[in-house]
Design a protein around this motif. Sequence first.
Motif, PDB file in Angstrom:
ATOM      1  N   ASP A 122      13.546  10.961   0.040  1.00  0.00           N
ATOM      2  CA  ASP A 122      13.800  11.368   1.429  1.00  0.00           C
ATOM      3  C   ASP A 122      12.536  11.915   2.096  1.00  0.00           C
ATOM      4  OD1 ASP A 122      13.634  13.676   0.049  1.00  0.00           O
ATOM      5  OD2 ASP A 122      15.694  14.348   0.417  1.00  0.00           O
ATOM      6  N   SER A 123      11.380  11.494   1.565  1.00  0.00           N
ATOM      7  CA  SER A 123      10.134  12.058   2.088  1.00  0.00           C
ATOM      8  C   SER A 123       9.868  11.664   3.541  1.00  0.00           C
ATOM      9  CB  SER A 123       8.957  11.653   1.201  1.00  0.00           C
ATOM     10  OG  SER A 123       8.996  10.282   0.971  1.00  0.00           O
ATOM     11  N   HIS A 124      10.500  10.551   4.027  1.00  0.00           N
ATOM     12  CA  HIS A 124      10.272  10.166   5.427  1.00  0.00           C
ATOM     13  C   HIS A 124      10.773  11.233   6.404  1.00  0.00           C
ATOM     14  CE1 HIS A 124      14.361   9.023   4.567  1.00  0.00           C
ATOM     15  NE2 HIS A 124      14.588   9.064   5.862  1.00  0.00           N
ATOM     16  N   GLN A 125      11.606  12.153   5.883  1.00  0.00           N
ATOM     17  CA  GLN A 125      12.064  13.261   6.742  1.00  0.00           C
ATOM     18  C   GLN A 125      10.896  14.061   7.299  1.00  0.00           C
ATOM     19  OE1 GLN A 125      14.725  15.486   4.265  1.00  0.00           O
ATOM     20  NE2 GLN A 125      16.420  14.069   4.574  1.00  0.00           N
ATOM     21  N   LEU A 126       9.778  14.022   6.593  1.00  0.00           N
ATOM     22  CA  LEU A 126       8.587  14.720   7.079  1.00  0.00           C
ATOM     23  C   LEU A 126       8.227  14.244   8.487  1.00  0.00           C
ATOM     24  CD1 LEU A 126       6.244  16.682   6.043  1.00  0.00           C
ATOM     25  CD2 LEU A 126       4.934  14.602   5.729  1.00  0.00           C
ATOM     26  N   ILE A 127       8.424  12.954   8.731  1.00  0.00           N
ATOM     27  CA  ILE A 127       8.120  12.393  10.047  1.00  0.00           C
ATOM     28  C   ILE A 127       9.328  12.487  10.963  1.00  0.00           C
ATOM     29  CG2 ILE A 127       7.685  10.179  11.215  1.00  0.00           C
ATOM     30  CD1 ILE A 127       5.709   9.527   9.004  1.00  0.00           C
ATOM     31  N   GLN A 276       7.268   4.435   7.561  1.00  0.00           N
ATOM     32  CA  GLN A 276       7.209   5.912   7.584  1.00  0.00           C
ATOM     33  C   GLN A 276       7.062   6.454   6.166  1.00  0.00           C
ATOM     34  OE1 GLN A 276      10.393   7.811   9.752  1.00  0.00           O
ATOM     35  NE2 GLN A 276      10.150   6.435  11.482  1.00  0.00           N
ATOM     36  N   LYS A 277       7.813   5.845   5.239  1.00  0.00           N
ATOM     37  CA  LYS A 277       7.725   6.291   3.840  1.00  0.00           C
ATOM     38  C   LYS A 277       6.320   6.088   3.314  1.00  0.00           C
ATOM     39  CE  LYS A 277      12.268   6.366   2.160  1.00  0.00           C
ATOM     40  NZ  LYS A 277      13.082   6.368   0.991  1.00  0.00           N
ATOM     41  N   LEU A 278       5.774   4.932   3.603  1.00  0.00           N
ATOM     42  CA  LEU A 278       4.431   4.627   3.121  1.00  0.00           C
ATOM     43  C   LEU A 278       3.430   5.629   3.703  1.00  0.00           C
ATOM     44  CD1 LEU A 278       2.780   2.591   1.457  1.00  0.00           C
ATOM     45  CD2 LEU A 278       2.343   1.369   3.585  1.00  0.00           C
ATOM     46  N   LEU A 279       3.598   5.937   4.988  1.00  0.00           N
ATOM     47  CA  LEU A 279       2.680   6.887   5.631  1.00  0.00           C
ATOM     48  C   LEU A 279       2.825   8.278   4.997  1.00  0.00           C
ATOM     49  CD1 LEU A 279       0.634   7.852   7.674  1.00  0.00           C
ATOM     50  CD2 LEU A 279       2.438   7.924   9.407  1.00  0.00           C
ATOM     51  N   LEU A 306      10.227   6.014  -6.881  1.00  0.00           N
ATOM     52  CA  LEU A 306       9.220   5.467  -5.956  1.00  0.00           C
ATOM     53  C   LEU A 306       9.619   4.147  -5.290  1.00  0.00           C
ATOM     54  CD1 LEU A 306       6.365   5.821  -4.768  1.00  0.00           C
ATOM     55  CD2 LEU A 306       5.471   4.637  -6.759  1.00  0.00           C
ATOM     56  N   PRO A 307      10.217   3.186  -6.043  1.00  0.00           N
ATOM     57  CA  PRO A 307      10.441   1.883  -5.415  1.00  0.00           C
ATOM     58  C   PRO A 307      11.428   1.885  -4.249  1.00  0.00           C
ATOM     59  CG  PRO A 307      10.706   1.761  -7.799  1.00  0.00           C
ATOM     60  CD  PRO A 307      10.663   3.195  -7.430  1.00  0.00           C
ATOM     61  N   SER A 308      12.260   2.948  -4.114  1.00  0.00           N
ATOM     62  CA  SER A 308      13.304   2.846  -3.093  1.00  0.00           C
ATOM     63  C   SER A 308      12.680   2.706  -1.703  1.00  0.00           C
ATOM     64  CB  SER A 308      14.264   4.041  -3.152  1.00  0.00           C
ATOM     65  OG  SER A 308      13.618   5.201  -2.756  1.00  0.00           O
ATOM     66  N   GLU A 309      13.002   1.585  -1.073  1.00  0.00           N
ATOM     67  CA  GLU A 309      12.592   1.255   0.301  1.00  0.00           C
ATOM     68  C   GLU A 309      11.115   0.933   0.513  1.00  0.00           C
ATOM     69  OE1 GLU A 309      14.737   2.944   3.742  1.00  0.00           O
ATOM     70  OE2 GLU A 309      15.599   4.207   2.192  1.00  0.00           O
ATOM     71  N   LEU A 310      10.335   0.864  -0.571  1.00  0.00           N
ATOM     72  CA  LEU A 310       8.967   0.356  -0.404  1.00  0.00           C
ATOM     73  C   LEU A 310       8.964  -1.038  -1.004  1.00  0.00           C
ATOM     74  CD1 LEU A 310       6.392   3.140  -1.379  1.00  0.00           C
ATOM     75  CD2 LEU A 310       7.148   2.456   0.885  1.00  0.00           C
ATOM     76  N   HIS A 312       7.343  -4.413  -2.885  1.00  0.00           N
ATOM     77  CA  HIS A 312       6.595  -4.478  -4.145  1.00  0.00           C
ATOM     78  C   HIS A 312       5.100  -4.204  -3.926  1.00  0.00           C
ATOM     79  CE1 HIS A 312       5.746  -5.595  -8.220  1.00  0.00           C
ATOM     80  NE2 HIS A 312       4.893  -6.519  -7.822  1.00  0.00           N
ATOM     81  N   GLU A 313       4.562  -4.801  -2.882  1.00  0.00           N
ATOM     82  CA  GLU A 313       3.118  -4.678  -2.636  1.00  0.00           C
ATOM     83  C   GLU A 313       2.723  -3.225  -2.318  1.00  0.00           C
ATOM     84  OE1 GLU A 313      -0.187  -6.359   0.480  1.00  0.00           O
ATOM     85  OE2 GLU A 313       1.780  -7.327   0.431  1.00  0.00           O
ATOM     86  N   GLN A 314       3.534  -2.571  -1.465  1.00  0.00           N
ATOM     87  CA  GLN A 314       3.230  -1.175  -1.090  1.00  0.00           C
ATOM     88  C   GLN A 314       3.397  -0.246  -2.300  1.00  0.00           C
ATOM     89  OE1 GLN A 314       1.869  -1.118   1.533  1.00  0.00           O
ATOM     90  NE2 GLN A 314       2.747  -2.698   2.817  1.00  0.00           N
ATOM     91  N   ASN A 315       4.421  -0.579  -3.094  1.00  0.00           N
ATOM     92  CA  ASN A 315       4.669   0.179  -4.310  1.00  0.00           C
ATOM     93  C   ASN A 315       3.442   0.162  -5.219  1.00  0.00           C
ATOM     94  OD1 ASN A 315       6.327   1.566  -5.998  1.00  0.00           O
ATOM     95  ND2 ASN A 315       7.972   0.074  -5.841  1.00  0.00           N
ATOM     96  N   LEU A 316       2.874  -1.025  -5.375  1.00  0.00           N
ATOM     97  CA  LEU A 316       1.692  -1.168  -6.236  1.00  0.00           C
ATOM     98  C   LEU A 316       0.510  -0.391  -5.668  1.00  0.00           C
ATOM     99  CD1 LEU A 316       1.739  -4.903  -7.403  1.00  0.00           C
ATOM    100  CD2 LEU A 316       2.270  -2.851  -8.723  1.00  0.00           C
ATOM    101  N   LYS A 317       0.395  -0.420  -4.339  1.00  0.00           N
ATOM    102  CA  LYS A 317      -0.713   0.303  -3.695  1.00  0.00           C
ATOM    103  C   LYS A 317      -0.623   1.801  -3.991  1.00  0.00           C
ATOM    104  CE  LYS A 317      -1.866  -2.559   0.278  1.00  0.00           C
ATOM    105  NZ  LYS A 317      -1.771  -2.705   1.731  1.00  0.00           N
ATOM    106  N   ILE A 318       0.590   2.339  -3.862  1.00  0.00           N
ATOM    107  CA  ILE A 318       0.779   3.779  -4.123  1.00  0.00           C
ATOM    108  C   ILE A 318       0.496   4.080  -5.594  1.00  0.00           C
ATOM    109  CG2 ILE A 318       2.467   5.683  -4.158  1.00  0.00           C
ATOM    110  CD1 ILE A 318       1.782   4.961  -1.334  1.00  0.00           C
ATOM    111  N   LEU A 319       1.032   3.224  -6.481  1.00  0.00           N
ATOM    112  CA  LEU A 319       0.801   3.439  -7.909  1.00  0.00           C
ATOM    113  C   LEU A 319      -0.687   3.394  -8.240  1.00  0.00           C
ATOM    114  CD1 LEU A 319       3.647   1.502  -9.737  1.00  0.00           C
ATOM    115  CD2 LEU A 319       3.191   3.950  -9.775  1.00  0.00           C
ATOM    116  N   HIS A 320      -1.389   2.453  -7.627  1.00  0.00           N
ATOM    117  CA  HIS A 320      -2.822   2.324  -7.868  1.00  0.00           C
ATOM    118  C   HIS A 320      -3.548   3.618  -7.449  1.00  0.00           C
ATOM    119  CE1 HIS A 320      -6.727   0.475  -8.239  1.00  0.00           C
ATOM    120  NE2 HIS A 320      -7.026   0.880  -7.001  1.00  0.00           N
TER     121      HIS A 320
END
Length: 358
Positions: A122-127, A276-279, A306-310, A312-320
């Motif tokens: 629920d981190s998008h709540q920040l925005i 928003q989640k990615l940001l 982590l994977p919820s609503e991101l 695959h590509e964005q998920n990998l970016k965050i993991l990286h």
Amino acid sequence: MILTQIEIRGIRNLHEASLTPCPGFNSIIGPNGAGKSSVLEAIQCLSVGHSFRTRKARELISHGTDEFTLACEMLETSSDQAHRCGLRRSRDGTTELRLDYEEVRSMAEVSKLLPVKALTPDSHQLIQEGPNGRRQFLDWGVFHMEQQFFTAWQNYRRALAQRNQSLKDAASDSEVQSWDEQLVSTGAAIDTMRRNYTRQLQQSVQSLLKNMESVFHVELRYRSGWSDGLTFDEALAKNFQQCRKFRTTTVGPHRAELVINADDHLAKQLLSRGQQKLLVYTLHLAQLINLHNRSSNLAVVLCDDLPSELDHEQNLKILHQLVQLGSQVFLTSTTPQNIPVQDFLTFNVTGGNLEIRV
Ligand SMILES: Nc1ncnc2c1ncn2[C@@H]1O[C@H](COP(=O)(O)OP(=O)(O)OP(=O)(O)O)[C@@H](O)[C@H]1O
Ligand SMILES: [Mg+2]
């Protein structure tokens, strides 16, 4: 800081669990309702006394029990110094905290030593939600970067509570204003620290977005909690009648805002939920990079689902980026994770029981 041993008793369905994590990635897997997020909640409690899902101990305490107890051993990697910490919170409201066998009164002493950053679904709540969460986000960084911040904030809160009480009691002008000197000196210091920190964070966000090949330009702006062009002192004087009317202090750092813009629009209005989640993940990562560049104490990172609503590509970016960070990470998932790091352990959780997967 890295956690080398964790003992959990009486948190949600974790009646008695212990884990010996590795310094790198710790993957916690299990079916829905197994107790994965509860493990992360327990770790965050060790740092701040409450979890990312609730501040109320009674919600965390296992049904049918009166208290939870947590204990951990940790290692300061920069100095190789080991510490032990223990926390007990009861339904009746009592809290006991020990650090290196000594009783300590403030959770802040442990938080300083053990910075924990939780990235949650629920981190998008920040925005999406009100300024409170954004102030807390900002203050996490300022707290860990600026030695004087915590004391300034405590003194500010104290003066603010007294001033608000005087306003509620319809006390005389001089009585209300007798708190202004302390309010202004601590409030102005908080304002400067937050403003400087926002500037640093903006730089970290910028370089991180570039690394992640983001298509967005993101701008962070700090608003003081009073009108531009006035000092806090002047704003208090100007708003005195308004404070009287509402019987509370209507200006000050407690009303500050961190404005998050993407491509010159409010991120809340422009971005999709996934974006928003990615940001938000990017903002948290930027805080971690900023902390790691300026302090020898690395934060422990909790990553819930982590994977919820991101995608695959964005998920990998965050993991990286998480791998690059070099922090100890705890990552929950319903399916086994394949993360290209050397230091990697998997724990299985089923029905509140935790086992290392061999
Ligand atoms: N105070 C409590 N006492 C006992 N059990 C609780 C309490 N609060 C929640 N639970 C239960 O604890 C279990 C674990 O919850 P948790 O959120 O950790 O699961 P999870 O593994 O993260 O699941 P998901 O994959 O759905 O996110 C749930 O079955 C929940 O109903
Ligand atoms: Mg969960």
